[in-house]
Design an enzyme around this catalytic site. Structure first.
Site, PDB file in Angstrom:
ATOM      1  CD  GLU A  40      -2.721   1.109   2.599  1.00  0.00           C
ATOM      2  OE1 GLU A  40      -3.780   1.756   2.604  1.00  0.00           O
ATOM      3  OE2 GLU A  40      -2.325   0.448   3.582  1.00  0.00           O
ATOM      4  CE  LYS A 114      -7.670   1.209   3.207  1.00  0.00           C
ATOM      5  NZ  LYS A 114      -6.525   1.755   3.976  1.00  0.00           N
ATOM      6  CB  CYS A 155      -4.585  -1.621   4.170  1.00  0.00           C
ATOM      7  SG  CYS A 155      -3.736  -1.465   5.763  1.00  0.00           S
TER       8      CYS A 155
END
Length: 276
Positions: A40, A114, A155
């Protein structure tokens, strides 16, 4: 298929991070890797909004993306850029946390923003409000590759199992979880969450991670957990990279997905229900 996870300690200087990642890609490809994954925010780890506004770019202008696309083409490898922090054209000026799959010709085959924002108070002194500077995505994404379907996540997404079930039901055999995990939550939850998503879906889970103390120009110092991890579809941890930066290579065997799903075909047992 030889696959390489890159565990790195990115700074808040995208140009230096690009040099580092390109060198690691060259080394990984030299060891036979055909698919390379980065963590990330590969291009910039920063706690300073001012610094981010100085160095981040829109995707079409992003030097990290251009440089990594060119390098993937030169090496003839598939590349998952775990994510880039990029500017958007949104009126509120928030960034996107964008995962990008690149093919061996250097072409973008998938983008994923995300979805779940890390808005948490980890300890009394450690608070994150990702949604303050980043706008969430709203679409699950699968990358079509010549080695199978890859479900893209980033994540904090790992805490939302319905996303992974949807990706697996749509045909993903590989689930990617590039991360910059907090050391506190990492020590408590990282391995358990990754293993759970692999077991639930009978899928490979590939999680390249940021690690250590991140060099900075301004803002508070950021620390990340490391422990890039590969979990097989039956739940075995194939790689735990510890906390040192480096390259971690393994053989990605798609047949183990079919075997795990044959033994426990839970994806075929999902049922709709009412309530509570």
């Amino acid at each position: 298929m030889l696959t390489a996870l890159l565990q790195v300690t990115s700074s808040d200087d995208p140009s230096e991070n690009l040099k580092m990642v390109r060198a690691l890609m060259t080394e990984a490809a030299g060891q036979g890797a055909q698919f390379i994954l980065t963590p990330e925010v590969t291009n910039c780890v920063s706690t300073s909004t001012t610094r981010q506004r100085e160095v981040l770019q829109h995707e079409e202008d992003d030097l990290t993306l251009a440089g990594l696309r060119d390098h993937a083409q030169a090496l003839g490898v598939w590349l998952l850029i775990g994510s880039l922090a990029v500017k958007t054209h949104d009126a509120d000026g928030r960034f996107a946390n964008r995962s990008i799959m690149i093919d061996p010709q250097g072409q973008i085959v998938a983008r994923y923003d995300k979805i779940h924002m890390f808005d948490v108070q980890v300890t009394e002194t450690e608070t994150f409000r990702e949604s303050r500077n980043y706008r969430p995505g709203d679409r699950a994404v699968i990358a079509e590759t010549d080695f199978g379907k890859v479900g893209l996540t980033v994540c904090y997404d790992i805490r939302f199992p319905h996303l992974y079930a949807a990706l697996a039901q749509a045909g993903a055999h590989i689930l990617t979880v590039p991360a910059a995990f907090s050391p506190v939550t990492g020590a408590a939850h990282w391995e358990s969450l990754l293993r759970a998503r692999a077991i639930e879906n009978g899928s490979w889970v590939l999680a390249p991670a940021q690690t250590g103390e991140h060099p900075k120009t301004r803002g508070r110092t950021r620390y990340t957990y490391g422990h890039s991890m590969v979990v097989a579809p039956w739940g075995e941890v194939i790689i735990d990279a510890g906390t040192d930066p480096g390259i971690h290579i393994f053989d990605l065997d798609d047949s183990s997905v079919s075997e795990a799903r044959r033994r426990v075909p839970s994806l075929t047992h999902l049922r709709a229900f009412d309530g509570p």
